[in-house]
Design a protein around this motif. Sequence first.
Motif, short mmCIF file in Angstrom:
data_model
loop_
_atom_site.label_atom_id
_atom_site.label_comp_id
_atom_site.label_asym_id
_atom_site.label_seq_id
_atom_site.Cartn_x
_atom_site.Cartn_y
_atom_site.Cartn_z
N SER A 254 82.77 -7.75 -41.88
CA SER A 254 83.98 -8.28 -41.25
C SER A 254 85.12 -7.26 -41.36
CB SER A 254 84.35 -9.62 -41.89
OG SER A 254 83.37 -10.59 -41.60
N THR A 255 86.33 -7.74 -41.35
CA THR A 255 87.49 -6.83 -41.33
C THR A 255 88.27 -6.87 -42.64
OG1 THR A 255 88.78 -8.59 -40.26
CG2 THR A 255 87.72 -6.96 -38.83
N ASP A 259 85.27 -4.45 -46.77
CA ASP A 259 84.12 -4.47 -45.86
C ASP A 259 83.90 -3.06 -45.31
OD1 ASP A 259 83.63 -7.18 -46.17
OD2 ASP A 259 85.03 -7.75 -44.60
N GLN A 262 80.58 -1.06 -41.56
CA GLN A 262 80.77 -0.37 -40.27
C GLN A 262 81.18 1.09 -40.48
OE1 GLN A 262 82.35 -2.02 -36.58
NE2 GLN A 262 83.07 -3.74 -37.83
N TRP A 275 80.04 -5.00 -31.53
CA TRP A 275 80.43 -5.71 -32.75
C TRP A 275 81.28 -6.89 -32.34
CZ3 TRP A 275 85.37 -6.07 -35.43
CH2 TRP A 275 85.27 -6.80 -36.63
N THR A 276 80.92 -8.02 -32.75
CA THR A 276 81.47 -9.34 -32.43
C THR A 276 80.91 -9.87 -31.11
OG1 THR A 276 83.53 -8.67 -31.31
CG2 THR A 276 83.60 -8.94 -33.71
N PRO A 284 80.80 -12.13 -36.17
CA PRO A 284 80.83 -10.72 -36.60
C PRO A 284 79.45 -10.10 -36.72
CG PRO A 284 81.19 -12.12 -38.48
CD PRO A 284 81.09 -13.04 -37.30
#
Length: 411
Positions: A254-255, A259, A262, A275-276, A284
């Motif tokens: 996630s953000t 995290d 990514q 992504w998403t 996510p």
Amino acid sequence: MMITVENAHRIIREAFGPLSHEYLPLSELLGRVLAEDVAAPFPLPRFTNAAMDGFALCREDIGNASQDNPVKLKVITEVAAGAMPEKVVVPGTCAQIMTGAPLPEGADTVVAFEQTSGFGSEEVSFFAVPKKGANIRYAGEEVSQDSPLLQKGVRVGPGEIAVLATLGVGGALAGRRPRVALVTVGNELRLPGKPLDGPAIYNSNRFMMQALCRAWGIEPVALLHAPDDRDSLRNTLAEAFSLCDMLITAGGISTGEYDYVQELLHEAGVTALFWTVAQKPGKPLYFGVTGDGRPVFALPGNPVSAMTCFLEYVVPSLLLLQGCAGPEKLTAVLAEPFPADRKRHRFLPGTIWQENGRLYCRVSPKVESHMITALACANGIIETGPSPDRLPAGAQVTCTLFPWHGIPGAG
């Protein structure tokens, strides 16, 4: 940018292709996907034979035989399974014959043992008259020589093994089974059996993803875990990439401030393709490919979301790597309303059953994505596209049956 479920599937399908092929003996083909068409090397049956124990004869010889008016014929020979007939059946005679034994010349019908006076004498009485050609398996009636037997892309089960063995096929080319590495991420995760401290939780994703792989005949080559630490996660991802054809992670995507998945996948040379996804649960979801074309899935850490994404996207990809089409989905009728989402594709665990020749389904009572117990009482995933209103009972929806469950007769 958030994409639709349909676009996510399209991007995945176009991103990579099947792995290389390998020749496998018959004993190792179970669960594998054929990489070649297999033709019948000879007809099936290979020779005309008896379909049951009885007597081979010319039907005209027993006329209108009945229980009250039996007809007697002379037994001139016996033909056992695996033996060739030694005599020709001529008018007024018959041959005692066993199931699978070659039909002797001159015979055009087999009368079942139960419709006669039985074995063991030089003369036999017939009490019934079957149709001409009864109880005979004719050469090539099931499969002709060189006709297609199994097609490329077929996943080999026990039935396919039986067919191949019956026709003497000792092995075939099959898609290589993917080497899958699983990585879970998070400081809070502990292995079941260990004590929990503070806000720690147990790592269910590790075992769930391993079980999902095994449900499709794949044993992961690595089960790894990394805390929310850049260096540890970087090293763990490097180890996973050194072992696998496909990488699947869960958590850390996630953000949030910690995290890193990514960022470190990009650092490792993975090209992000999306992504998403406009779906609930599992928004996510990350998908990318390495420089050498290996697929990478980063699933959300929520177990229900992770399992939904695994079934919807990872399973078809595992089959694609082996040269097989994805699993078929079912259409069922809602027995109860479905809580659709206004903007997102909705996936919910539920129960699918058959009743009066139709498939029905209902959503599990606990529908929030953090409620993992909903998975234990479900036999599939029920889904629908975005809708401004709840779908009413009686509406048709799409379902995915869990491969470890069947469809019960009624709910």
